[in-house]
Design a protein around this motif. Structure first.
Motif, PDB file in Angstrom:
ATOM      1  N   ASP A   1       0.859  -1.186   0.000  1.00 28.05           N
ATOM      2  CA  ASP A   1       0.000   0.000   0.000  1.00 28.05           C
ATOM      3  C   ASP A   1       0.901   1.244   0.000  1.00 28.05           C
ATOM      4  O   ASP A   1       2.127   1.150   0.005  1.00 28.05           O
ATOM      5  CB  ASP A   1      -0.978  -0.016   1.173  1.00 28.05           C
ATOM      6  N   ASP A   2       0.298   2.429   0.007  1.00 25.68           N
ATOM      7  CA  ASP A   2       1.077   3.669  -0.067  1.00 25.68           C
ATOM      8  C   ASP A   2       2.033   3.833   1.107  1.00 25.68           C
ATOM      9  O   ASP A   2       3.175   4.259   0.930  1.00 25.68           O
ATOM     10  CB  ASP A   2       0.146   4.886  -0.148  1.00 25.68           C
ATOM     11  N   ASP A   3       1.587   3.492   2.324  1.00 26.86           N
ATOM     12  CA  ASP A   3       2.441   3.641   3.502  1.00 26.86           C
ATOM     13  C   ASP A   3       3.652   2.722   3.433  1.00 26.86           C
ATOM     14  O   ASP A   3       4.779   3.132   3.717  1.00 26.86           O
ATOM     15  CB  ASP A   3       1.649   3.362   4.785  1.00 26.86           C
ATOM     16  N   GLU A   4       3.437   1.451   3.052  1.00 26.48           N
ATOM     17  CA  GLU A   4       4.565   0.525   2.962  1.00 26.48           C
ATOM     18  C   GLU A   4       5.510   0.943   1.849  1.00 26.48           C
ATOM     19  O   GLU A   4       6.734   0.878   2.010  1.00 26.48           O
ATOM     20  CB  GLU A   4       4.078  -0.918   2.736  1.00 26.48           C
ATOM     21  N   HIS A   5       4.968   1.386   0.731  1.00 31.88           N
ATOM     22  CA  HIS A   5       5.796   1.851  -0.385  1.00 31.88           C
ATOM     23  C   HIS A   5       6.738   2.967   0.079  1.00 31.88           C
ATOM     24  O   HIS A   5       7.945   2.909  -0.155  1.00 31.88           O
ATOM     25  CB  HIS A   5       4.900   2.346  -1.527  1.00 31.88           C
ATOM     26  N   GLU A   6       6.185   3.970   0.762  1.00 30.43           N
ATOM     27  CA  GLU A   6       6.996   5.088   1.240  1.00 30.43           C
ATOM     28  C   GLU A   6       8.047   4.636   2.246  1.00 30.43           C
ATOM     29  O   GLU A   6       9.189   5.091   2.218  1.00 30.43           O
ATOM     30  CB  GLU A   6       6.115   6.178   1.854  1.00 30.43           C
ATOM     31  N   TRP A   7       7.674   3.714   3.147  1.00 33.66           N
ATOM     32  CA  TRP A   7       8.614   3.225   4.149  1.00 33.66           C
ATOM     33  C   TRP A   7       9.771   2.481   3.475  1.00 33.66           C
ATOM     34  O   TRP A   7      10.936   2.696   3.805  1.00 33.66           O
ATOM     35  CB  TRP A   7       7.902   2.312   5.154  1.00 33.66           C
TER      36      TRP A   7
END
Length: 156
Positions: free
Chosen positions: A131-137
């Protein structure tokens, strides 16, 4: 399922131990595909007490666990076998570190391709979509393919 036995889940995780009415019940152990294990006392499918051991032998302790606590940043293999000489970096707990496919990141449980936003395990089998949060992390935190390390060259 009753008595002693083993059961392999679709994820590749295997349970070995006591079973009752088709559930984990009594002493048993989950063996994870990455090499980790969770030995527990089970009651009707729910663990009542247990201990997790990582693939490298590090045992997780719920209380007073000082591994990766911010003050001691060594990898577990460095704790067990000592630090490398000055100028030689150890980038991961594995030494040498895994080769990461081009354009991908090593996110701890597999490789992440930011173009497809897919995480695959280290045998390149699908794990999940990020998801977007995991991608950014992952983009901000994890080691990326192409990171060059210099090998220690002894003085002639």
């Amino acid at each position: 399922m009753e008595g002693q036995g083993s059961y392999t889940l679709p994820t590749g995780t295997e349970y070995r131990g006591e079973l009752k009415d088709g559930m984990f019940h009594g002493e048993g152990e989950l063996l994870f595909p990455d090499g980790g294990s969770y030995r527990a006392l089970w009651h009707r499918g729910v663990p009542t007490q247990g201990k997790y051991t990582f693939a490298d032998g590090l045992k997780y302790e719920d209380k007073k666990w000082h591994y990766c606590d911010g003050y001691d940043r060594r990898f577990y293999t460095e704790i067990c076998f000592g630090l490398k000489p000055a100028g030689i970096s150890q980038l991961t707990n594995l030494d040498p570190p895994r080769n990461i496919p081009q354009g991908c990141y090593d996110c701890g449980d597999g490789f992440y391709d930011p173009e497809t936003r897919v995480v695959v395990d280290y045998k390149l089998r699908f794990l999940r979509n990020a998801d977007d949060d995991e991608h950014e992390w992952i983009i901000g935190t994890c080691r990326k393919a192409g990171y060059k390390t210099t090998e220690h060259q002894p003085k002639p």
